[in-house]
Scaffold this active site. Structure first.
Site, PDB file in Angstrom:
ATOM      1  N   HIS A   1     -10.359   2.518  -0.883  1.00  0.00           N
ATOM      2  CA  HIS A   1     -10.629   2.035   0.276  1.00  0.00           C
ATOM      3  C   HIS A   1     -11.263   0.652   0.499  1.00  0.00           C
ATOM      4  O   HIS A   1     -12.456   0.633   1.132  1.00  0.00           O
ATOM      5  CB  HIS A   1     -11.048   3.363   1.225  1.00  0.00           C
ATOM      6  CG  HIS A   1     -10.561   3.424   2.503  1.00  0.00           C
ATOM      7  ND1 HIS A   1     -11.011   3.891   3.807  1.00  0.00           N
ATOM      8  CD2 HIS A   1      -9.173   3.450   2.682  1.00  0.00           C
ATOM      9  CE1 HIS A   1     -10.020   4.211   4.569  1.00  0.00           C
ATOM     10  NE2 HIS A   1      -8.943   3.930   3.905  1.00  0.00           N
ATOM     11  N   ASN A   2     -10.738  -0.229  -0.243  1.00  0.00           N
ATOM     12  CA  ASN A   2     -11.593  -1.502  -0.545  1.00  0.00           C
ATOM     13  C   ASN A   2     -11.653  -2.406   0.573  1.00  0.00           C
ATOM     14  O   ASN A   2     -12.585  -2.693   0.887  1.00  0.00           O
ATOM     15  CB  ASN A   2     -10.960  -2.217  -1.804  1.00  0.00           C
ATOM     16  CG  ASN A   2     -10.821  -1.161  -3.103  1.00  0.00           C
ATOM     17  OD1 ASN A   2     -11.678  -0.505  -3.199  1.00  0.00           O
ATOM     18  ND2 ASN A   2      -9.729  -1.842  -3.967  1.00  0.00           N
TER      19      ASN A   2
ATOM     20  N   ASP B   1      -5.827  14.647   1.340  1.00  0.00           N
ATOM     21  CA  ASP B   1      -4.934  14.421   0.472  1.00  0.00           C
ATOM     22  C   ASP B   1      -4.737  15.845  -0.667  1.00  0.00           C
ATOM     23  O   ASP B   1      -3.694  16.435  -0.846  1.00  0.00           O
ATOM     24  CB  ASP B   1      -4.881  13.400  -0.687  1.00  0.00           C
ATOM     25  CG  ASP B   1      -4.067  11.966  -0.011  1.00  0.00           C
ATOM     26  OD1 ASP B   1      -3.406  12.177   1.121  1.00  0.00           O
ATOM     27  OD2 ASP B   1      -4.721  11.048  -0.294  1.00  0.00           O
TER      28      ASP B   1
ATOM     29  N   HIS C   1       0.714  -1.269   0.019  1.00  0.00           N
ATOM     30  CA  HIS C   1       0.137  -0.083   0.092  1.00  0.00           C
ATOM     31  C   HIS C   1       0.935   1.204  -0.111  1.00  0.00           C
ATOM     32  O   HIS C   1       0.406   2.195  -0.691  1.00  0.00           O
ATOM     33  CB  HIS C   1      -0.701  -0.050   1.236  1.00  0.00           C
ATOM     34  CG  HIS C   1      -2.102   1.079   1.289  1.00  0.00           C
ATOM     35  ND1 HIS C   1      -3.051   0.971   0.656  1.00  0.00           N
ATOM     36  CD2 HIS C   1      -1.921   2.268   1.753  1.00  0.00           C
ATOM     37  CE1 HIS C   1      -3.983   2.000   0.888  1.00  0.00           C
ATOM     38  NE2 HIS C   1      -3.183   2.727   1.428  1.00  0.00           N
TER      39      HIS C   1
ATOM     40  N   GLU D   1      -3.727   4.406  12.671  1.00  0.00           N
ATOM     41  CA  GLU D   1      -4.327   5.304  11.828  1.00  0.00           C
ATOM     42  C   GLU D   1      -5.428   6.087  11.972  1.00  0.00           C
ATOM     43  O   GLU D   1      -6.569   6.414  11.342  1.00  0.00           O
ATOM     44  CB  GLU D   1      -4.625   4.568  10.322  1.00  0.00           C
ATOM     45  CG  GLU D   1      -3.469   3.932   9.918  1.00  0.00           C
ATOM     46  CD  GLU D   1      -3.658   2.952   8.524  1.00  0.00           C
ATOM     47  OE1 GLU D   1      -4.613   3.015   7.932  1.00  0.00           O
ATOM     48  OE2 GLU D   1      -2.550   2.316   7.834  1.00  0.00           O
ATOM     49  N   SER D   2      -5.618   6.639  13.404  1.00  0.00           N
ATOM     50  CA  SER D   2      -6.631   7.764  13.748  1.00  0.00           C
ATOM     51  C   SER D   2      -6.795   8.774  12.422  1.00  0.00           C
ATOM     52  O   SER D   2      -5.745   8.899  11.880  1.00  0.00           O
ATOM     53  CB  SER D   2      -6.193   8.129  15.028  1.00  0.00           C
ATOM     54  OG  SER D   2      -6.330   7.485  16.002  1.00  0.00           O
ATOM     55  N   GLN D   3      -7.800   9.272  12.245  1.00  0.00           N
ATOM     56  CA  GLN D   3      -8.257   9.953  11.142  1.00  0.00           C
ATOM     57  C   GLN D   3      -8.143  11.583  11.701  1.00  0.00           C
ATOM     58  O   GLN D   3      -7.945  12.040  12.842  1.00  0.00           O
ATOM     59  CB  GLN D   3      -9.602   9.653  10.954  1.00  0.00           C
ATOM     60  CG  GLN D   3      -9.907   8.216  10.226  1.00  0.00           C
ATOM     61  CD  GLN D   3      -9.118   8.064   8.988  1.00  0.00           C
ATOM     62  OE1 GLN D   3      -9.394   8.505   7.940  1.00  0.00           O
ATOM     63  NE2 GLN D   3      -7.925   7.337   8.809  1.00  0.00           N
TER      64      GLN D   3
END
Lengths: 738, 220
Positions: free
Chosen positions: A94-95, A116, A48, A311-313
């Protein structure tokens, strides 16, 4: 070093690293890594983050052009649209998370792609999505649609960025791996674009946004592996989004970006704090030292390992101009977001992490990014399929029934149930969206007469039949769709969704699609400026159909010259631009009516495409066209039917007199074709000019009435067609249809 | 003529509202931050914009209705300051009690965004009087919680007093009596779920909303 866990082969394998990759780490470090360091290598070298299977092939893409300000390699691509304005855009998958946890997976996909874009200084102005679900009667499909759509809407609606278009397909090949590809388009001033390369020594590194929690740890590694029957257990690796915080983060970042405080900025996406800090350092050729005690934390007793891999947003990392720190505090405190100075840039070229007064990681940055594995995986090209002779396919008994079946089949049926859940109007600049059923979404640049057109496309059944031809076609179709609204196509972003690249036939699909796409990029002067690759879309060894989703962006210089699918008027003449051979191979007709998915897909002829498309665009700019639609899935008959549905009228089509079998004439999928509705007095000038330009054009009928008619072939009321078109998805979601 | 738009964290139609006000008044609208405690005395008309104020956590509009600026807004509205709330703004006005009733989750339980036809049910108000020759308008709607509810008694009084200004033609969310927009007893506070501010431009959403803004601005 605090971590003394023994790094056993099992621990290495759990981190998704191969033995040979681990050996490289040992060689580079000249010692064993500790667990923190192993975790960092693991995410940075995941498929990734590192593109280790695709990098050498992606490098072939056309990525530059006179309008390209920034190609791949930054958070998003940047193109020049004149007058000091630029468009910043990207599409991302985001599969894996969306299959495991559809609402949050899809929502955080939207959040991530928006970050992004605004990381680079652009205000997001439009969202798109490309969705692929399994076959409708698969037991999970309904709930996956419900969750994914709610997640996309829940996030985008709250942040207040319109979701203006997209596409949704169904195929059994996605039963175990749905695809959720989200695209964001933003607008910035050319002199206010922000990049991620850190620079200087001793400059402060700031963390802003949400606190760091334990969610999403190893999300990037999860997204780089196949699924099996226990994939549900990976739910804890899916992040949880908070669009409220994202909205505040956008506004706060925009406010700080208006000052001169920021040297570099990078969002924390996949692999969170690790990839953001490593990428900033690597691009700027500096080192980074972070004190993890200062990282805002949501939970107590978080370890360095957890903090670096969370991976907190809704988090961002910035390098600031020394002395301007107070500006960051002022802005972020105003917006009630966390803000903390967590480190500084150094000249060591190393990533050094401190935690509780101990050094818990000290590794060179170069191997993490630049020296990441770059595999030349073996591949076999897909076998060429035979061209199907349309005459060998039986004619249907009842063309009315066929038309109804096609217009209501899952891929073609109205997606109103989906797009009515998306706010398509917020920001008050949407000029065309899913609501018209048109070829591209159109969003005006605020305060100007310019508008951007956006389209996402790929026809996976073509890519499966012939990756190279399918690759050409998906890029071509976005170009054609942008042309249909009168835009000049400028550049694309892509989302390459494939199976396991360690299998040569899958790798062959990837390489083939890239080759075809790249040919189209060169032929059309239509470069790739951003994108992402999603591999390992497999469950129990079954791969998805190759699905290189393409997002095209074009410019409409003056938005008053906008032509849409919905403008056909009674009495208009219908014209077909483009060549007709009656190509039924790999067509929607063949799949839906004959139950066959064989045959070579229709070839793309770039010279013809360019001639035809440029002529259509010119006619739009001359205001000679009332409505236009490209011929794609379902061929001429579906193109006319869709144009009539959108324009709320009917049509009488002339029965053809050529030697093409009627079903192939009506439903064949020859490329490079457009259906136009024009005033009768424009017909002759359009035809005579076309002849001089070597653009094939023919009259095919007249707009008007309440029916879709062709003598002895079709007689079907538009109401009945509309009913078939509109009802499938809502009935299905209620559980009434299969 | 001075107008203002209140900006809450995660308001997202604040710019749209400001553009509509500017288009009609010819002057920039003042943007007032939620932490302010006072609406300037020279403001003639205030819009509470759509969005997801404070994330719509707790209940839509509930936290915003207790914000510092809204306390002052309630005070001034009760003294006659014209106020309009669209979408989230309507939810906030209902939460403050300036307007009766509540907005519940849509009957279909889904967010719904479409161009919605509305019947103008009272043209004799500050907000609708320029629609004299018009029976219906189309405004975009985009909400998850627009299902208007009030007791039968309240609905009867609203209808009887002519305080229902707009009704849905084809109810999209389950609102009682198809109610889309209402005003207070004095007629200076108005709320609706649809977005007139997204209908001021032929290129986007049509122009049906212009007369709404002209009506209220002219009345001041």
């Amino acid at each position: 070093m605090t971590k003394t866990e023994k790094i056993t082969p099992d621990v290495v394998a759990e981190h998704g690293l191969s033995e040979s990759e681990y050996q490289i780490i040992l060689d580079r470090l000249e010692r064993e890594p500790n667990l923190n360091e192993l975790g960092i290598f693991s995410v940075m070298w995941s498929e990734h983050c590192s593109y280790k299977s695709s990098r050498r092939h992606l490098a072939k893409f056309l990525t530059s052009g006179e309008k390209v300000i920034q190609g791949p390699g930054e958070n998003a691509g940047v193109i020049d649209i004149g007058d000091g304005d630029c468009i910043i855009f990207k599409m991302e998958s985001h599969n894996h998370p969306s299959y495991i946890e559809p609402y949050q997976g899809a929502a955080t996909g939207v959040g991530g792609i928006m970050r992004d874009v605004f990381t680079m200084g652009a205000r997001p102005i439009a969202l798109m999505n490309a969705l692929r679900f399994g076959e409708p009667d698969h037991p999970k499909t309904r709930s996956l649609i419900d969750g994914v759509v709610a997640g996309i809407g829940g996030y985008g609606n709250c942040v207040g960025v319109p979701t203006v278009g997209g596409e949704t397909n169904f195929h059994k090949g996605y039963n175990g791996n749905i695809l959720v590809n989200a695209m964001c388009v933003g607008h910035a001033r050319t002199d206010k674009v922000f990049y991620s390369a850190a620079s200087g020594v001793g400059n402060p590194i700031f963390y802003v946004g949400s606190k760091t929690g334990r969610d999403g740890i190893h999300g990037a590694t999860m997204a780089s592996a196949e699924f099996d029957d226990d994939s549900e257990e990976k739910r804890p690796t899916v992040q949880v989004g908070d669009p409220f915080t994202e909205k505040l983060l956008i506004e706060a970042c925009m406010e700080l970006m208006a000052t001169d405080a920021i040297i570099a900025i990078q969002d924390m996406g996949a692999a969170g704090l690790t990839s953001s800090s490593v990428e900033m350092a690597d691009k700027g050729g500096v080192g980074i030292e972070l004190n993890l005690d200062n990282v805002p934390q949501r939970e107590e007793n978080m370890t360095p390992y957890e903090m670096m891999l969370s991976e907190s947003q809704e988090r961002m990392l910035m390098v600031l101009v020394p002395g301007k720190e107070h500006l960051a505090y002022e802005v972020f405190e105003k917006w009630e977001l966390d803000v903390a100075e967590i480190g500084k840039t150094t000249d060591t070229g190393r990533l050094v992490l401190k935690h509780k007064r101990k050094i818990v990681c000290d590794i060179p940055i170069a191997p993490l990014a630049d020296d990441a594995p770059n595999y030349d995986r073996p591949y076999i090209a897909s076998e060429k399929r035979d061209v199907i002779n349309a005459a060998d396919i039986a004619q249907p008994d009842d063309f009315n029934l066929v038309l109804k079946q096609l217009i209501s089949c899952p891929d073609i049926a109205s997606k109103r149930w989906i797009w009515e859940q998306y706010d398509r109007h917020v920001m008050a600049n949407t000029m065309d969206s899913s609501q018209s059923g048109g070829d591209a979404a159109v969003v005006r640049i605020h305060g100007t007469k310019k508008a951007v057109a956006i389209s996402t496309d790929v026809t996976p059944r073509y890519c499966f039949a012939d990756p190279v031809e399918g690759g050409r076609q998906c890029v071509m179709e976005t170009w054609r769709n942008l042309t249909c609204v009168g835009a000049d196509p400028i550049a694309i972003t892509d989302c390459l969704n494939f199976g396991n690249p360690e299998r040569p036939e899958i790798m062959g699909q990837l390489v083939g699609c890239i080759e075809g796409m790249n040919e189209a990029c060169h032929a059309l002067n239509y470069p790739v400026v951003s994108g992402n690759v999603s591999l390992y879309n497999e469950t129990n060894g079954t791969a998805i159909p190759p699905t290189p989703a393409v997002g095209g962006v074009g410019l409409i210089p003056d938005s008053q010259y906008l032509t849409a699918i919905s403008g056909a008027k009674d009495g208009d003449t219908l014209l077909l631009i483009g060549n007709m051979t009656g190509w039924l191979g790999a067509s929607l007709y063949l799949r839906e009516i004959e139950g066959r998915e064989d045959g070579a897909p229709p070839p793309v002829n770039f010279d013809e495409e360019i001639r035809n498309g440029n002529y259509v665009r010119k006619l739009i700019r001359l205001r000679r066209i009332n409505a236009v639609h490209d011929c794609s899935d379902g061929g001429l008959a579906l193109a006319v039917a869709e144009l009539c549905l959108s324009s709320n009228t009917g049509a009488v089509i002339t029965k053809p007199h050529d030697d093409i079998p009627l079903h192939a004439h009506l439903f064949g999928e020859d490329q490079g074709r457009y259906v136009l509705a024009v005033e009768p007095n424009s017909v002759n000038p359009i035809i005579s000019t076309a002849e001089g330009l070597k653009v094939p054009v023919r009259k095919i009928g007249t707009i008007g009435g309440d029916n879709f008619t062709m003598k002895d072939v079709f007689k079907i009321s538009m109401n009945s067609l509309r009913h078939s078109h509109e009802n499938w998805l809502p009935e299905y979601m209620k559980g009434d249809a299969k | 003529m001075k107008t203002a738009v209140i900006v809450f964290p995660a308001s997202n139609c604040d710019r749209d509202a400001a553009m509509a006000l500017e288009k009609v008044t010819g002057r920039k609208a003042e943007m007032i931050w939620h932490r302010e405690t006072e609406i300037p005395a020279d403001i003639d008309f205030v819009v509470l914009p759509g969005g997801f104020s404070y994330g719509d956590y707790l209940r839509c509009g509930a936290i915003a209705s207790r914000s510092p600026i809204v306390r002052d807004l309630i005070d001034k509205a009760e003294k006659g300051l014209p106020v309009a709330g669209f979408c989230n703004g309507f939810q906030i006005l209902a939460e403050t009690g300036l307007l009766p009733g509540a907005l519940m989750r849509n009957k279909g339980l889904k967010f719904v965004c479409r161009n919605q036809k509305l019947t103008i049910t009272n043209k004799n108000t500050r907000f609708t009087r320029r629609y004299k020759d018009v029976e219906s308008v189309t405004f975009p709607i985009a909400h998850h919680d627009g299902n208007y509810f009030a007791s039968d008694e309240v609905i009867r009084r609203l209808e009887k007093d002519g305080r229902v200004l707009f009704k849905y033609d084809g109810n999209p969310n389950g609102s009682k009596s198809d109610i889309a927009g209402i005003c207070n007893e004095k007629g200076n506070v108005f709320g609706m779920m649809p977005h007139p501010e997204r209908a001021i431009d032929a290129q986007h959403g049509g122009t049906d909303g212009l007369e709404f803004f002209k009506s209220i601005i002219e009345s001041i």
